[in-house]
Design an enzyme around this catalytic site. Sequence first.
Site, PDB file in Angstrom:
ATOM      1  N   SER A  93       0.826  -1.209   0.000  1.00 34.48           N
ATOM      2  CA  SER A  93       0.000   0.000   0.000  1.00 34.48           C
ATOM      3  C   SER A  93       0.859   1.258   0.000  1.00 34.48           C
ATOM      4  CB  SER A  93      -0.930   0.010   1.213  1.00 34.48           C
ATOM      5  OG  SER A  93      -1.910  -1.003   1.126  1.00 34.48           O
ATOM      6  N   SER A 140     -17.755   4.958  -0.230  1.00 33.36           N
ATOM      7  CA  SER A 140     -18.084   4.439  -1.555  1.00 33.36           C
ATOM      8  C   SER A 140     -18.835   5.445  -2.418  1.00 33.36           C
ATOM      9  CB  SER A 140     -18.923   3.159  -1.425  1.00 33.36           C
ATOM     10  OG  SER A 140     -18.179   2.132  -0.809  1.00 33.36           O
ATOM     11  N   LEU A 241      -7.992   5.881  -9.152  1.00 32.95           N
ATOM     12  CA  LEU A 241      -8.343   4.640  -8.469  1.00 32.95           C
ATOM     13  C   LEU A 241      -8.229   3.439  -9.403  1.00 32.95           C
ATOM     14  CD1 LEU A 241     -11.414   5.742  -6.316  1.00 32.95           C
ATOM     15  CD2 LEU A 241      -9.089   5.274  -5.539  1.00 32.95           C
ATOM     16  N   GLU A 365     -10.533   1.164  -1.966  1.00 29.48           N
ATOM     17  CA  GLU A 365     -10.497   1.384  -3.416  1.00 29.48           C
ATOM     18  C   GLU A 365     -11.599   0.598  -4.134  1.00 29.48           C
ATOM     19  OE1 GLU A 365      -6.645   1.630  -5.241  1.00 29.48           O
ATOM     20  OE2 GLU A 365      -5.711   2.043  -3.312  1.00 29.48           O
TER      21      GLU A 365
END
Length: 386
Positions: A93, A140, A241, A365
């Site tokens: 990450s 989200s 993303l 993500e």
Amino acid sequence: MSPLDLLDVDSSLSAEERQIRAVVRQLVDEQVRPHVAGWYEEGRVPARELAREFGRLGLLGMHLTGYGCAGSSAVAYGLACLELEAGDSGVRSLVSVQGALAMYAIWRYGSTEQKQHWLPAMAAGETIGCFALTEPDHGSDPASMTTRARRDGDDWVLHGTKMWITNATIADVAVIWARTDEGVRGFAVPTSTPGVAVREIRRKMSLRASVTGEISLDDVRLPAAARLPDAVGLKAPLGCLTEARHGIVWGALGAARDCLETTLEYAGSRTQFGRPLAGFQLTQAKLADMAVEWSKGYLLALQLGRLADAHRLRPDQVSVGKLNNVREALAIARQCRTILGANGVSGEYPVLRHANNLESVLTYEGTSEIHQLVIGQRLTGLSAFA
């Protein structure tokens, strides 16, 4: 050949791709594996030191071109992510957020001056970046973000809060996404700017070898030059993303592979009822099913990587990879834990650490549900998001 490569997928890799993989695997073996269980237990990681080491090897923004970036293929980048996450999801990450989110946003949407100012130092690991899209009440649903940026003369003034931001507390620059009167816009914000406050998020049960924080923006004044000129609308952060999710498709395989390799070794040496665990039919059935799913995920990742290198990769195809590979990697980690029995919950083995980390990877993500809806829209032509 690894016993997990049942389909001889490695034979389709180029010599350069295998060499890059070997270099990253050696780095992980030397710099991560001996320490990561302790980092995880203590909830800390020497992120800046690791970033400089990763920068020295050209891993930060490695799939980007120019400005000190290596310009590697998408497949080579994916293989690097796989090896990094075989060490720990948090370590991968660090690299993904630095290269595929913060650096990519500046590289893709920034001005020449912004690229020249930020990217060489970020590629070297001397400057750390983060990517601030998620908010406390809007994960989200980024279209509902409440962080605002308003014009004040030639300046911009930002106000709002970002949450669950990897690298936040060590970042020198934050790519902040905010709503303006003209729509969503991106800004490269030095974290030393007055009004920027960062708080580390503690007591995590997952991604403990990773730095996570909350960023508060209290009327942060920025010059016009801080705005990323080509970042127009929500499509810009979503494009970032998509770039990062491609690395996750590969990275999750690394966590699953480490679980499988650990479990194969354990089952071959652990004796119960007079024979190794690996000799029991139920154990072999579990191992076979997991190896098949891992092989399918590897083929999927490689196909997406080849599409990316041909500039033909679509966001919905990345959703297929993220949904499948993270979901299956988590299932593999949980199943491996059952073969290790009580030892599976011990920090002496990496399996439950990987499983805990993958719980976060499953969510960030794009949750599995979000990716299902992306794929559903591709199949039906109908949006189910609203």
